[in-house]
Design a protein around this motif. Structure first.
Motif, mmCIF file in Angstrom:
data_model
loop_
_atom_site.group_PDB
_atom_site.id
_atom_site.type_symbol
_atom_site.label_atom_id
_atom_site.label_comp_id
_atom_site.label_asym_id
_atom_site.label_seq_id
_atom_site.Cartn_x
_atom_site.Cartn_y
_atom_site.Cartn_z
ATOM 1 N N ARG A 20 38.814 32.611 36.046
ATOM 2 C CA ARG A 20 40.151 32.284 36.488
ATOM 3 C C ARG A 20 40.742 33.564 36.873
ATOM 4 N N CYS A 21 41.739 33.702 38.015
ATOM 5 C CA CYS A 21 42.341 34.749 38.252
ATOM 6 C C CYS A 21 43.229 35.421 37.068
ATOM 7 N N GLU A 22 43.691 34.709 36.123
ATOM 8 C CA GLU A 22 44.317 35.344 35.089
ATOM 9 C C GLU A 22 43.533 35.924 34.027
ATOM 10 N N MET A 34 51.410 36.150 40.287
ATOM 11 C CA MET A 34 50.145 37.184 40.045
ATOM 12 C C MET A 34 49.615 37.471 41.622
ATOM 13 N N GLU A 35 49.170 38.518 41.544
ATOM 14 C CA GLU A 35 48.396 39.210 42.631
ATOM 15 C C GLU A 35 47.128 39.403 42.447
ATOM 16 N N CYS A 36 46.251 39.689 43.350
ATOM 17 C CA CYS A 36 44.874 40.060 43.387
ATOM 18 C C CYS A 36 44.828 41.513 43.925
ATOM 19 N N HIS A 37 44.512 42.347 43.067
ATOM 20 C CA HIS A 37 44.393 43.864 43.539
ATOM 21 C C HIS A 37 42.752 44.398 43.797
ATOM 22 N N ASN A 63 46.901 31.936 42.681
ATOM 23 C CA ASN A 63 47.292 30.981 41.364
ATOM 24 C C ASN A 63 46.560 31.494 40.253
ATOM 25 N N PRO A 64 47.039 31.683 39.044
ATOM 26 C CA PRO A 64 46.313 31.916 37.868
ATOM 27 C C PRO A 64 45.288 31.130 37.343
#
Length: 80
Positions: A20-22, A34-37, A63-64
């Motif tokens: 998961r992104c989180e 939340m951002e993607c770096h 999306n987390p």
């Protein structure tokens, strides 16, 4: 060989995806989003005052609970 479990059982018996992104090393909290770096900020042209184009750059919001093919586990350091 070490392998990361990509899913785990939840209390209700359903499987919860761990990718998961989180939980990704590339995610960052920015205010309430939340951002993607994973990559550099993306440039965009948006309408500014008087309709004049304005250039801005930002990291894409995510999306987390989302995930992608670039997911990597977040490694957190314990306080000494």
């Amino acid at each position: 060989m070490n392998q990361i479990a990509m899913a785990a059982p939840a209390a209700n018996g359903q499987v919860v995806r761990l990718e998961r992104c989180e939980r990704c090393k590339f995610s960052a909290v920015a205010g309430r989003t939340m951002e993607c770096h994973r990559n550099p900020p993306q440039a965009s042209i948006i309408p500014g005052p008087g309709g004049q184009p304005v250039t801005m750059a930002c990291f894409p919001p995510v999306n987390p609970a989302g995930f992608c093919g670039e997911w990597r586990p977040k490694i957190e350091m314990a306080a000494a």
